[in-house]
Write a protein that holds these residues in place. Structure first.
Motif, mmCIF file in Angstrom:
data_model
loop_
_atom_site.group_PDB
_atom_site.id
_atom_site.type_symbol
_atom_site.label_atom_id
_atom_site.label_comp_id
_atom_site.label_asym_id
_atom_site.label_seq_id
_atom_site.Cartn_x
_atom_site.Cartn_y
_atom_site.Cartn_z
ATOM 1 N N ASN A 18 0.936 -1.152 -0.011
ATOM 2 C CA ASN A 18 0.064 -0.109 -0.031
ATOM 3 C C ASN A 18 0.809 1.281 -0.188
ATOM 4 O OD1 ASN A 18 -2.251 -1.454 0.112
ATOM 5 N ND2 ASN A 18 -2.194 -1.571 2.367
ATOM 6 N N TRP A 20 0.824 5.517 0.366
ATOM 7 C CA TRP A 20 0.003 6.728 0.973
ATOM 8 C C TRP A 20 0.650 7.911 0.792
ATOM 9 C CZ3 TRP A 20 -4.611 4.857 2.181
ATOM 10 C CH2 TRP A 20 -4.770 3.587 2.555
ATOM 11 N N ASP A 38 5.808 4.085 0.519
ATOM 12 C CA ASP A 38 5.327 2.574 0.926
ATOM 13 C C ASP A 38 4.873 2.516 2.368
ATOM 14 O OD1 ASP A 38 5.960 2.053 -1.619
ATOM 15 O OD2 ASP A 38 7.793 1.192 -0.923
ATOM 16 N N GLU A 39 3.864 1.972 2.586
ATOM 17 C CA GLU A 39 3.392 1.559 3.982
ATOM 18 C C GLU A 39 4.278 0.714 4.828
ATOM 19 O OE1 GLU A 39 -0.136 -0.649 6.217
ATOM 20 O OE2 GLU A 39 -1.024 0.276 4.321
ATOM 21 N N GLY A 40 4.785 1.299 5.895
ATOM 22 C CA GLY A 40 5.640 0.469 6.689
ATOM 23 C C GLY A 40 7.188 0.898 6.558
ATOM 24 N N GLY A 65 0.991 6.729 11.374
ATOM 25 C CA GLY A 65 2.315 6.739 11.033
ATOM 26 C C GLY A 65 2.828 7.089 12.574
ATOM 27 N N VAL A 79 5.680 5.100 7.596
ATOM 28 C CA VAL A 79 4.291 5.481 7.122
ATOM 29 C C VAL A 79 3.262 4.518 7.640
ATOM 30 C CG1 VAL A 79 3.108 5.552 4.858
ATOM 31 C CG2 VAL A 79 5.659 6.352 4.917
ATOM 32 N N GLY A 80 2.458 4.838 8.019
ATOM 33 C CA GLY A 80 0.955 4.092 8.566
ATOM 34 C C GLY A 80 0.049 3.993 7.396
ATOM 35 N N ALA A 81 -0.933 3.196 7.719
ATOM 36 C CA ALA A 81 -1.980 2.976 6.771
ATOM 37 C C ALA A 81 -2.979 3.979 6.539
ATOM 38 C CB ALA A 81 -2.938 1.626 7.224
ATOM 39 N N ASN A 83 -3.458 8.310 4.548
ATOM 40 C CA ASN A 83 -2.657 9.564 4.306
ATOM 41 C C ASN A 83 -2.322 10.348 5.536
ATOM 42 O OD1 ASN A 83 -2.720 8.868 1.418
ATOM 43 N ND2 ASN A 83 -4.848 9.886 1.208
ATOM 44 N N THR A 84 -1.327 10.913 5.520
ATOM 45 C CA THR A 84 -0.868 11.915 6.607
ATOM 46 C C THR A 84 -0.345 13.071 6.404
ATOM 47 O OG1 THR A 84 -0.187 9.770 7.746
ATOM 48 C CG2 THR A 84 0.557 11.666 8.570
#
Length: 189
Positions: A18, A20, A38-40, A65, A79-81, A83-84
């Protein structure tokens, strides 16, 4: 993409990651103010260049995040799951005051010459001692003299970086009158 296999069967399994959007207000993530990441994964988070009168007050975020160190101007963001939006909180240092006095050589009484407020970090040039009173001579500056350039002994000085409320005092002295002596010579001796 084309794959070439040798003899036998092979299974290809796609791995989806994923991605974001991370937006940074007042700074950058991975060198950009906004990026699809990239997430994570972990990326470098940096505050923009600050003016001398500004201070960094920490990071805040709206969205998932993890910021490794919210008090550091350069840190990592995972990065979390989702948009931030991350914000670099910046404020201005309070203005600072320069107070100048001159001290009378007869009475040692200080008289206010000026009291001026400047933006934090301002360079102040051409600070001059008042005209010497009653045939006295400038001696030195007193007070916060470690800020003065070229030195406290110069009658005209500069403060390169006003970062605190500062007071300086111009002092004066009366030069001694020359003493005269009479030399009498008798018979060449």
């Amino acid at each position: 993409t084309t794959f070439t296999f040798g003899n036998g069967n092979a299974t290809l399994t796609p791995i989806y990651v994923n991605v974001w959007t991370v937006t940074v207000v007042g700074g950058t993530i991975n060198g950009n103010s906004s990026a699809t990441l990239d997430e994570g994964s972990s990326y470098t988070l940096r505050v923009r260049s600050l003016a001398v009168y500004e201070r960094f007050d920490g990071w805040t975020q709206n969205g998932p995040g993890t910021i490794a160190n919210t008090a550091s101007t350069s840190t990592r963001f995972t990065v979390g799951a989702g948009n931030t939006i991350i914000t670099a909180n910046v404020s201005q240092y309070p203005d600072k005051t320069l107070t100048i006095y001159w001290r009378h050589p007869d009475t040692n009484v200080d008289t206010l010459v000026s009291q001026t407020t400047y933006t934090y970090g301002t360079k102040i040039t051409g600070i001059e001692a008042e005209i010497a009173p009653n045939k006295s001579t400038f001696s030195t500056w007193l007070g916060d003299v470690n800020l003065l350039s070229p030195s406290a002994l110069a009658s005209t000085v500069t403060i390169n970086n006003l970062t605190a409320d500062t007071t300086i005092i111009a002092t004066y002295y009366y030069p001694k009158s020359p003493e005269y002596y009479t030399l009498t010579v008798y018979d060449g001796y």
